[in-house]
Motif scaffolding. Sequence first.
Motif, PDB file in Angstrom:
ATOM      1  N   LYS A  12      -4.950  -3.041  -2.667  1.00 13.30           N
ATOM      2  CA  LYS A  12      -6.358  -3.022  -2.278  1.00 13.30           C
ATOM      3  C   LYS A  12      -7.102  -4.031  -3.151  1.00 13.30           C
ATOM      4  O   LYS A  12      -6.562  -4.509  -4.149  1.00 13.30           O
ATOM      5  CB  LYS A  12      -6.927  -1.624  -2.485  1.00 13.30           C
ATOM      6  CG  LYS A  12      -6.327  -0.591  -1.539  1.00 13.30           C
ATOM      7  CD  LYS A  12      -6.793   0.801  -1.912  1.00 13.30           C
ATOM      8  CE  LYS A  12      -6.187   1.835  -1.000  1.00 13.30           C
ATOM      9  NZ  LYS A  12      -4.739   1.963  -1.119  1.00 13.30           N
ATOM     10  N   ASN A  67      -2.945  -1.305  -9.343  1.00 11.27           N
ATOM     11  CA  ASN A  67      -3.279  -0.858  -7.990  1.00 11.27           C
ATOM     12  C   ASN A  67      -4.231  -1.742  -7.191  1.00 11.27           C
ATOM     13  O   ASN A  67      -4.393  -1.517  -5.993  1.00 11.27           O
ATOM     14  CB  ASN A  67      -3.884   0.556  -8.075  1.00 11.27           C
ATOM     15  CG  ASN A  67      -2.852   1.562  -8.507  1.00 11.27           C
ATOM     16  OD1 ASN A  67      -2.021   1.981  -7.734  1.00 11.27           O
ATOM     17  ND2 ASN A  67      -2.893   1.926  -9.790  1.00 11.27           N
ATOM     18  N   ASP A 115      -9.776  -1.926   1.395  1.00 12.87           N
ATOM     19  CA  ASP A 115      -8.371  -1.562   1.594  1.00 12.87           C
ATOM     20  C   ASP A 115      -7.506  -2.818   1.704  1.00 12.87           C
ATOM     21  O   ASP A 115      -8.002  -3.942   1.572  1.00 12.87           O
ATOM     22  CB  ASP A 115      -8.209  -0.624   2.793  1.00 12.87           C
ATOM     23  CG  ASP A 115      -8.455  -1.277   4.146  1.00 12.87           C
ATOM     24  OD1 ASP A 115      -8.526  -2.528   4.244  1.00 12.87           O
ATOM     25  OD2 ASP A 115      -8.572  -0.528   5.138  1.00 12.87           O
ATOM     26  N   PHE A 154      -9.547   6.043  -4.333  1.00 19.02           N
ATOM     27  CA  PHE A 154      -9.193   4.978  -3.399  1.00 19.02           C
ATOM     28  C   PHE A 154      -7.792   4.434  -3.648  1.00 19.02           C
ATOM     29  O   PHE A 154      -7.022   4.238  -2.713  1.00 19.02           O
ATOM     30  CB  PHE A 154     -10.226   3.850  -3.470  1.00 19.02           C
ATOM     31  CG  PHE A 154     -11.586   4.284  -3.020  1.00 19.02           C
ATOM     32  CD1 PHE A 154     -11.818   4.632  -1.703  1.00 19.02           C
ATOM     33  CD2 PHE A 154     -12.638   4.377  -3.922  1.00 19.02           C
ATOM     34  CE1 PHE A 154     -13.068   5.060  -1.278  1.00 19.02           C
ATOM     35  CE2 PHE A 154     -13.893   4.805  -3.506  1.00 19.02           C
ATOM     36  CZ  PHE A 154     -14.110   5.145  -2.182  1.00 19.02           C
ATOM     37  N   ASP A 171      -5.111   5.753  -4.976  1.00 15.99           N
ATOM     38  CA  ASP A 171      -4.009   6.668  -4.643  1.00 15.99           C
ATOM     39  C   ASP A 171      -4.101   7.192  -3.210  1.00 15.99           C
ATOM     40  O   ASP A 171      -3.413   8.147  -2.847  1.00 15.99           O
ATOM     41  CB  ASP A 171      -3.985   7.837  -5.631  1.00 15.99           C
ATOM     42  CG  ASP A 171      -3.678   7.408  -7.057  1.00 15.99           C
ATOM     43  OD1 ASP A 171      -3.167   6.285  -7.262  1.00 15.99           O
ATOM     44  OD2 ASP A 171      -3.973   8.193  -7.982  1.00 15.99           O
ATOM     45  N   ASN A 172      -4.979   6.593  -2.415  1.00 14.81           N
ATOM     46  CA  ASN A 172      -5.163   6.938  -0.994  1.00 14.81           C
ATOM     47  C   ASN A 172      -5.604   8.378  -0.749  1.00 14.81           C
ATOM     48  O   ASN A 172      -5.404   8.929   0.331  1.00 14.81           O
ATOM     49  CB  ASN A 172      -3.892   6.645  -0.183  1.00 14.81           C
ATOM     50  CG  ASN A 172      -3.625   5.169  -0.090  1.00 14.81           C
ATOM     51  OD1 ASN A 172      -4.548   4.362   0.002  1.00 14.81           O
ATOM     52  ND2 ASN A 172      -2.366   4.797  -0.135  1.00 14.81           N
ATOM     53  N   TYR A 222      -8.574   9.287  -0.381  1.00 14.89           N
ATOM     54  CA  TYR A 222      -9.657   9.190   0.611  1.00 14.89           C
ATOM     55  C   TYR A 222      -9.154   9.372   2.043  1.00 14.89           C
ATOM     56  O   TYR A 222      -9.923   9.736   2.932  1.00 14.89           O
ATOM     57  CB  TYR A 222     -10.398   7.850   0.474  1.00 14.89           C
ATOM     58  CG  TYR A 222      -9.632   6.666   0.984  1.00 14.89           C
ATOM     59  CD1 TYR A 222      -9.848   6.167   2.269  1.00 14.89           C
ATOM     60  CD2 TYR A 222      -8.674   6.025   0.199  1.00 14.89           C
ATOM     61  CE1 TYR A 222      -9.147   5.077   2.751  1.00 14.89           C
ATOM     62  CE2 TYR A 222      -7.972   4.927   0.673  1.00 14.89           C
ATOM     63  CZ  TYR A 222      -8.208   4.467   1.949  1.00 14.89           C
ATOM     64  OH  TYR A 222      -7.507   3.386   2.423  1.00 14.89           O
ATOM     65  N   LEU A 223      -7.866   9.156   2.275  1.00 15.62           N
ATOM     66  CA  LEU A 223      -7.305   9.299   3.621  1.00 15.62           C
ATOM     67  C   LEU A 223      -7.133  10.762   4.034  1.00 15.62           C
ATOM     68  O   LEU A 223      -7.073  11.071   5.220  1.00 15.62           O
ATOM     69  CB  LEU A 223      -5.952   8.592   3.716  1.00 15.62           C
ATOM     70  CG  LEU A 223      -5.978   7.070   3.591  1.00 15.62           C
ATOM     71  CD1 LEU A 223      -4.559   6.502   3.514  1.00 15.62           C
ATOM     72  CD2 LEU A 223      -6.750   6.447   4.749  1.00 15.62           C
TER      73      LEU A 223
END
Length: 177
Positions: free
Chosen positions: A49, A82, A134, A159, A161-162, A164-165
Amino acid sequence: MTNFAPRIFQLIAVFLFLLTSNSVLGQKVQWMSWEEAAQLATTEENPKKIFIDVYTDWCGWCKKMDKDTFQNEEVAAYMTENFYMVKLDGEGKEPINFKGKTFKFVPSGRRGYHEFAAALLQGRLSYPTVVFLDENLNMLSPVPGYQKPEPFLNIARYFGDNIYLRQDWKTYSGQSR
């Protein structure tokens, strides 16, 4: 014995250099230009990202966040692993290309602003503001204001470590109680 003294000074100088280098003191954030980050994000096999720190030269809180937060060893290590890290001057003069559009500096008042910063900050030119994108260069969220290391890492991990998904911010941050 006369050759020994200069050698000692050389060894001390090398030791001091190593003591102040990244390898001894810890991780440092590796900033890159927007062009470098966008290129890496779109061409790397395993893209990261993008994180953008939108700042101005006159912003005291921006400088404090640089010093206290981004140079924090834990923050720097996580962010470097990251994200592609970009510094963007909100009043920068160089054109920036993004998704087929060229963003430019707009003179306004005593200073002016960069159209790309205004777009990323959704028209709210407040500094510092950090922005998370992203891997496909889509906006995740701008986050305005100075952030201390621990709260900043909490946001970055959301964000990076994902999380938010699968979980909204209020639940993740414990604000939904």
